[in-house]
Design a protein around this motif. Structure first.
Motif, PDB file in Angstrom:
ATOM      1  N   GLY A  39     -42.935  97.837 -24.468  1.00 19.90           N
ATOM      2  CA  GLY A  39     -43.738  99.056 -24.601  1.00 19.90           C
ATOM      3  C   GLY A  39     -43.878  99.542 -26.034  1.00 19.90           C
ATOM      4  N   LYS A  40     -43.628  98.651 -26.993  1.00 14.62           N
ATOM      5  CA  LYS A  40     -43.682  99.051 -28.413  1.00 14.62           C
ATOM      6  C   LYS A  40     -45.112  99.415 -28.818  1.00 14.62           C
ATOM      7  CE  LYS A  40     -42.008  95.045 -29.746  1.00 14.62           C
ATOM      8  NZ  LYS A  40     -41.999  94.406 -28.406  1.00 14.62           N
ATOM      9  N   LEU A 202     -34.114 101.158 -30.153  1.00 15.39           N
ATOM     10  CA  LEU A 202     -34.227  99.982 -29.296  1.00 15.39           C
ATOM     11  C   LEU A 202     -34.902 100.395 -27.994  1.00 15.39           C
ATOM     12  CD1 LEU A 202     -33.517  96.981 -28.846  1.00 15.39           C
ATOM     13  CD2 LEU A 202     -31.282  97.729 -27.997  1.00 15.39           C
ATOM     14  N   LEU A 203     -36.014  99.714 -27.700  1.00 17.33           N
ATOM     15  CA  LEU A 203     -36.831 100.044 -26.541  1.00 17.33           C
ATOM     16  C   LEU A 203     -36.643  98.959 -25.487  1.00 17.33           C
ATOM     17  CD1 LEU A 203     -39.071 102.140 -25.822  1.00 17.33           C
ATOM     18  CD2 LEU A 203     -40.718 100.566 -26.789  1.00 17.33           C
ATOM     19  N   GLU A 204     -36.427  99.371 -24.251  1.00 18.93           N
ATOM     20  CA  GLU A 204     -36.227  98.407 -23.165  1.00 18.93           C
ATOM     21  C   GLU A 204     -36.946  98.933 -21.933  1.00 18.93           C
ATOM     22  OE1 GLU A 204     -32.036  97.075 -23.224  1.00 18.93           O
ATOM     23  OE2 GLU A 204     -32.273  96.843 -21.069  1.00 18.93           O
ATOM     24  N   ASN A 205     -37.863  98.139 -21.394  1.00 22.86           N
ATOM     25  CA  ASN A 205     -38.592  98.536 -20.175  1.00 22.86           C
ATOM     26  C   ASN A 205     -39.142  99.959 -20.232  1.00 22.86           C
ATOM     27  OD1 ASN A 205     -38.047  96.056 -18.962  1.00 22.86           O
ATOM     28  ND2 ASN A 205     -36.026  96.770 -18.304  1.00 22.86           N
ATOM     29  N   GLY A 206     -39.756 100.293 -21.348  1.00 24.34           N
ATOM     30  CA  GLY A 206     -40.412 101.597 -21.452  1.00 24.34           C
ATOM     31  C   GLY A 206     -39.485 102.767 -21.684  1.00 24.34           C
ATOM     32  N   ARG A 207     -38.217 102.466 -22.028  1.00 23.29           N
ATOM     33  CA  ARG A 207     -37.255 103.547 -22.315  1.00 23.29           C
ATOM     34  C   ARG A 207     -36.535 103.249 -23.618  1.00 23.29           C
ATOM     35  NH1 ARG A 207     -36.341 102.998 -16.573  1.00 23.29           N
ATOM     36  NH2 ARG A 207     -36.847 104.976 -15.555  1.00 23.29           N
ATOM     37  N   ILE A 208     -36.221 104.301 -24.372  1.00 20.18           N
ATOM     38  CA  ILE A 208     -35.365 104.139 -25.543  1.00 20.18           C
ATOM     39  C   ILE A 208     -33.928 104.043 -25.030  1.00 20.18           C
ATOM     40  CG2 ILE A 208     -34.498 105.222 -27.667  1.00 20.18           C
ATOM     41  CD1 ILE A 208     -37.388 104.727 -28.067  1.00 20.18           C
ATOM     42  N   VAL A 209     -33.274 102.927 -25.300  1.00 23.26           N
ATOM     43  CA  VAL A 209     -31.906 102.781 -24.792  1.00 23.26           C
ATOM     44  C   VAL A 209     -30.854 103.041 -25.869  1.00 23.26           C
ATOM     45  CG1 VAL A 209     -32.503 101.290 -22.859  1.00 23.26           C
ATOM     46  CG2 VAL A 209     -32.009 100.257 -25.084  1.00 23.26           C
ATOM     47  N   ARG A 210     -31.260 102.951 -27.133  1.00 21.96           N
ATOM     48  CA  ARG A 210     -30.292 103.186 -28.204  1.00 21.96           C
ATOM     49  C   ARG A 210     -30.990 103.560 -29.483  1.00 21.96           C
ATOM     50  NH1 ARG A 210     -26.062  98.441 -29.480  1.00 21.96           N
ATOM     51  NH2 ARG A 210     -25.150  99.876 -30.969  1.00 21.96           N
ATOM     52  N   GLU A 211     -30.304 104.380 -30.296  1.00 20.80           N
ATOM     53  CA  GLU A 211     -30.721 104.565 -31.678  1.00 20.80           C
ATOM     54  C   GLU A 211     -29.682 103.829 -32.509  1.00 20.80           C
ATOM     55  OE1 GLU A 211     -31.200 108.636 -32.903  1.00 20.80           O
ATOM     56  OE2 GLU A 211     -31.211 108.027 -35.016  1.00 20.80           O
ATOM     57  N   MET A 212     -30.122 103.051 -33.501  1.00 21.37           N
ATOM     58  CA  MET A 212     -29.187 102.212 -34.256  1.00 21.37           C
ATOM     59  C   MET A 212     -29.352 102.399 -35.755  1.00 21.37           C
ATOM     60  SD  MET A 212     -29.391  98.653 -32.074  1.00 21.37           S
ATOM     61  CE  MET A 212     -27.790  98.036 -32.596  1.00 21.37           C
TER      62      MET A 212
END
Ligand SMILES: Nc1ncnc2c1ncn2[C@@H]1O[C@H](COP(=O)(O)OP(=O)(O)O)[C@@H](O)[C@H]1O
Ligand SMILES: [Mg+2]
Length: 230
Positions: A39-40, A202-212
């Motif tokens: 979803g980027k 970090l984006l996974e399946n249309g969700r932000i899962v982490r800030e790095m």
């Protein structure tokens, strides 16, 4: 400068972004990383208003833009450099560069654009189709600078380019940051991302899962690359 809260985006029945929260401060370079289909591109298109339906809140320079049109959002200073670069191959470099009208006091004069990318000056009368991939990417980045964008959305600018050209694009992004602009870029090339950016989502399946942070991306590069499948 940009604050996204609970953004959902849809293509027809397809619910692609599911509650994105992210923010970018003025002068920052921030990346969105994630595997193909995460979803980027949809996130960048949602910011610029080029999506059939989006809900939630996108605040740019203190203005709510969730219901604004692409044209209004561009005029406010947001410039998208799409993944296909959007170059008109039969037009000259000069024509491609000046196809959008400069808006506002932030617009870079041609001389300044040419200072950043001297190759565009050397080739300004040539057809864009004669440019290398790296030169086309430079032209695509030059266009919103000429138009006066202060916030750039770059969709995989390093994709398909040779390492030496990627270095040149990275150095241009650093100069754009030094000039006071703000950048949100999509990247799969992690060494490039940590070289140019301040931090990452970090984006996974249309969700932000982490800030790095840069150091987290560098430390976890191997597992991230496996996750991204690149
Ligand atoms: N125009 C479209 N119509 C319907 N679905 C789309 C469209 N563009 C993208 N998608 C879907 O949305 C999801 C996210 O796509 P995209 O944002 O292009 O991912 P990324 O840029 O991270 O590779 C994918 O499942 C993709 O198939
Ligand atoms: Mg994409």
């Amino acid at each position: 400068m940009l604050k996204i809260t609970n953004l959902d985006s849809f293509y027809g029945e397809s619910h692609v972004l599911q509650g994105i929260d992210l923010n970018v401060e003025a002068g920052e370079v921030v990346t969105l990383i994630g595997r193909n289909g995460a979803g980027k591109t949809t996130t960048l298109k949602s910011i610029i208003g080029d999506i059939p339906r989006r809900t939630g809140s996108i605040v740019f320079n203190n203005a709510e833009i969730i219901n604004a049109t692409s044209e209004q959002i561009c005029k406010m200073g947001v410039g998208l450099v799409p993944d296909d670069r959007g170059i008109f191959s039969t037009l000259s470099v000069y024509e491609n560069l000046t196809i959008g009208r400069p808006v506002g006091p932030q617009a870079w004069p041609l001389s300044r654009v040419y200072e950043l990318f001297p190759v565009l000056k050397d080739r300004n009368a040539q057809k864009a189709s004669s440019l290398s991939g790296g030169e086309q990417q430079m032209l695509a980045i030059a266009r919103p600078l000429y138009m006066g964008s202060t916030f750039l959305l770059l969709d995989e600018p390093s994709e398909g380019l040779a390492p030496v050209i990627i270095d040149a694009i990275g150095s241009a992004i650093q100069q754009i940051k030094a000039a006071g602009l703000t950048v949100l870029l999509v990247e799969q090339n992690l060494p490039f991302a940590t070289e140019v950016a301040d931090r990452h989502y970090l984006l996974e399946n249309g969700r932000i899962v982490r800030e790095m942070s840069n150091s987290e991306v560098a430390t976890e590069e191997e597992s991230l690359l496996a996750h991204l499948g690149v």
